[in-house]
Design a protein around this motif. Sequence first.
Motif, PDB file in Angstrom:
ATOM      1  N   ARG A  57      46.044  46.941  39.538  1.00 55.88           N
ATOM      2  CA  ARG A  57      47.284  47.352  38.407  1.00 55.88           C
ATOM      3  C   ARG A  57      48.594  47.006  38.761  1.00 55.88           C
ATOM      4  NH1 ARG A  57      44.741  52.460  35.331  1.00 55.88           N
ATOM      5  NH2 ARG A  57      43.348  51.359  33.675  1.00 55.88           N
ATOM      6  N   GLY A  58      48.924  47.248  39.952  1.00 53.41           N
ATOM      7  CA  GLY A  58      50.312  46.884  40.359  1.00 53.41           C
ATOM      8  C   GLY A  58      50.402  45.208  40.570  1.00 53.41           C
ATOM      9  N   LEU A  59      49.249  44.475  40.922  1.00 56.89           N
ATOM     10  CA  LEU A  59      49.361  43.052  40.815  1.00 56.89           C
ATOM     11  C   LEU A  59      49.370  42.578  39.556  1.00 56.89           C
ATOM     12  CD1 LEU A  59      47.002  42.552  43.999  1.00 56.89           C
ATOM     13  CD2 LEU A  59      49.630  42.274  43.912  1.00 56.89           C
ATOM     14  N   TRP A  60      48.584  42.981  38.425  1.00 55.75           N
ATOM     15  CA  TRP A  60      48.367  42.407  37.228  1.00 55.75           C
ATOM     16  C   TRP A  60      48.584  43.515  36.289  1.00 55.75           C
ATOM     17  CZ3 TRP A  60      46.929  37.321  37.093  1.00 55.75           C
ATOM     18  CH2 TRP A  60      46.279  36.883  38.188  1.00 55.75           C
ATOM     19  N   PRO A  61      49.973  44.027  36.043  1.00 61.17           N
ATOM     20  CA  PRO A  61      50.353  45.043  35.193  1.00 61.17           C
ATOM     21  C   PRO A  61      50.270  44.540  33.512  1.00 61.17           C
ATOM     22  CG  PRO A  61      52.167  44.141  36.091  1.00 61.17           C
ATOM     23  CD  PRO A  61      51.229  43.374  36.832  1.00 61.17           C
ATOM     24  N   ASP A  62      50.428  43.542  33.252  1.00 65.09           N
ATOM     25  CA  ASP A  62      50.354  43.173  31.949  1.00 65.09           C
ATOM     26  C   ASP A  62      48.657  42.609  31.413  1.00 65.09           C
ATOM     27  OD1 ASP A  62      53.124  42.968  31.564  1.00 65.09           O
ATOM     28  OD2 ASP A  62      53.047  40.721  32.195  1.00 65.09           O
ATOM     29  N   GLU A  63      47.936  42.409  32.332  1.00 68.63           N
ATOM     30  CA  GLU A  63      46.532  42.100  32.194  1.00 68.63           C
ATOM     31  C   GLU A  63      45.657  43.292  32.240  1.00 68.63           C
ATOM     32  OE1 GLU A  63      48.261  40.580  34.119  1.00 68.63           O
ATOM     33  OE2 GLU A  63      48.217  38.273  33.331  1.00 68.63           O
ATOM     34  N   LEU A  64      45.971  44.188  33.187  1.00 70.46           N
ATOM     35  CA  LEU A  64      45.210  45.408  33.311  1.00 70.46           C
ATOM     36  C   LEU A  64      45.759  46.726  32.702  1.00 70.46           C
ATOM     37  CD1 LEU A  64      44.052  44.682  36.993  1.00 70.46           C
ATOM     38  CD2 LEU A  64      42.900  44.122  34.999  1.00 70.46           C
ATOM     39  N   GLY A  65      46.896  46.833  32.254  1.00 71.91           N
ATOM     40  CA  GLY A  65      47.652  47.875  31.596  1.00 71.91           C
ATOM     41  C   GLY A  65      46.752  48.614  30.736  1.00 71.91           C
ATOM     42  N   ALA A 126      34.277  42.531  39.451  1.00 72.15           N
ATOM     43  CA  ALA A 126      34.376  43.129  38.016  1.00 72.15           C
ATOM     44  C   ALA A 126      35.704  42.728  37.341  1.00 72.15           C
ATOM     45  CB  ALA A 126      34.232  44.468  38.087  1.00 72.15           C
ATOM     46  N   VAL A 127      36.795  42.731  38.166  1.00 72.16           N
ATOM     47  CA  VAL A 127      38.099  42.777  37.565  1.00 72.16           C
ATOM     48  C   VAL A 127      38.271  41.084  37.430  1.00 72.16           C
ATOM     49  CG1 VAL A 127      40.703  42.706  37.897  1.00 72.16           C
ATOM     50  CG2 VAL A 127      39.396  44.569  38.268  1.00 72.16           C
ATOM     51  N   ALA A 128      37.809  40.146  38.088  1.00 68.17           N
ATOM     52  CA  ALA A 128      37.797  38.826  38.112  1.00 68.17           C
ATOM     53  C   ALA A 128      36.820  38.263  36.845  1.00 68.17           C
ATOM     54  CB  ALA A 128      37.266  38.177  39.551  1.00 68.17           C
ATOM     55  N   GLU A 129      35.877  39.088  36.601  1.00 63.90           N
ATOM     56  CA  GLU A 129      34.852  38.855  35.433  1.00 63.90           C
ATOM     57  C   GLU A 129      35.623  39.098  34.245  1.00 63.90           C
ATOM     58  OE1 GLU A 129      30.578  40.459  33.687  1.00 63.90           O
ATOM     59  OE2 GLU A 129      30.969  40.397  35.692  1.00 63.90           O
ATOM     60  N   LEU A 130      36.498  40.263  34.172  1.00 64.06           N
ATOM     61  CA  LEU A 130      37.069  40.664  33.202  1.00 64.06           C
ATOM     62  C   LEU A 130      38.373  39.705  32.966  1.00 64.06           C
ATOM     63  CD1 LEU A 130      37.816  43.038  30.940  1.00 64.06           C
ATOM     64  CD2 LEU A 130      39.647  43.623  32.386  1.00 64.06           C
ATOM     65  N   LEU A 131      39.035  39.194  33.858  1.00 61.78           N
ATOM     66  CA  LEU A 131      40.048  38.402  33.689  1.00 61.78           C
ATOM     67  C   LEU A 131      39.830  36.839  33.631  1.00 61.78           C
ATOM     68  CD1 LEU A 131      42.863  39.911  36.021  1.00 61.78           C
ATOM     69  CD2 LEU A 131      42.516  40.313  33.517  1.00 61.78           C
ATOM     70  N   GLY A 132      38.624  36.589  33.776  1.00 60.94           N
ATOM     71  CA  GLY A 132      37.839  35.091  33.774  1.00 60.94           C
ATOM     72  C   GLY A 132      38.443  34.245  34.931  1.00 60.94           C
ATOM     73  N   LYS A 133      38.756  35.049  36.116  1.00 59.68           N
ATOM     74  CA  LYS A 133      39.255  34.154  37.271  1.00 59.68           C
ATOM     75  C   LYS A 133      38.203  34.352  38.289  1.00 59.68           C
ATOM     76  CE  LYS A 133      43.944  35.292  36.244  1.00 59.68           C
ATOM     77  NZ  LYS A 133      44.510  33.834  35.987  1.00 59.68           N
ATOM     78  N   ASP A 134      38.628  33.737  39.457  1.00 63.86           N
ATOM     79  CA  ASP A 134      37.965  33.756  40.785  1.00 63.86           C
ATOM     80  C   ASP A 134      38.247  34.941  41.361  1.00 63.86           C
ATOM     81  OD1 ASP A 134      37.761  32.297  43.892  1.00 63.86           O
ATOM     82  OD2 ASP A 134      36.020  32.460  42.326  1.00 63.86           O
ATOM     83  N   PRO A 135      37.570  35.918  42.239  1.00 64.93           N
ATOM     84  CA  PRO A 135      37.733  36.884  42.654  1.00 64.93           C
ATOM     85  C   PRO A 135      38.799  36.909  43.831  1.00 64.93           C
ATOM     86  CG  PRO A 135      35.363  36.841  42.559  1.00 64.93           C
ATOM     87  CD  PRO A 135      35.901  35.740  41.905  1.00 64.93           C
ATOM     88  N   TRP A 136      38.662  35.733  44.538  1.00 68.38           N
ATOM     89  CA  TRP A 136      39.773  35.216  45.518  1.00 68.38           C
ATOM     90  C   TRP A 136      41.118  35.062  44.878  1.00 68.38           C
ATOM     91  CZ3 TRP A 136      38.598  36.230  50.208  1.00 68.38           C
ATOM     92  CH2 TRP A 136      36.882  36.332  50.514  1.00 68.38           C
TER      93      TRP A 136
END
Length: 146
Positions: A57-65, A126-136
Amino acid sequence: MPKSRRYDVPPPVQRGRGRDRHGRGIRSSATGPYLPPLRTRIDFFDMTISTTVEYLRGLWPDELGSVSFEVAAAPSGAGPAVQRWWVSVPEQRVVFFRVPIQRLSRLHRNDEFHRRMMIESCVFRAVAELLGKDPWDIAPEGFHHF
């Protein structure tokens, strides 16, 4: 005439809150008053999930807020493969299943460090799946070698 044997039956004990079934009071902790309480596998799992989620959440505050992260014991439905997490993009919700993550993960070394890494990797995937990104791509600065 012989006396009949009567036994005095004590009245039932009224037990209120804070008493165990024998009326001796609440049990103390297993470690005593001078040692820290024991840390269970469930506590370890919950703490690892929460610290990893707070890091992300600290890295992706807008997407995971507004995303809701939950922990459940196991998935309710049976499928061809056992789910370790469930992601709902429309509901902005992620549910981690504790028992499959802990029990079905094959670790080459079963110690606290490797268990923590397994749980964190599930959170990242799981967060990568939620955001549609690669886990790396979720925490690219976290993988720099020093």
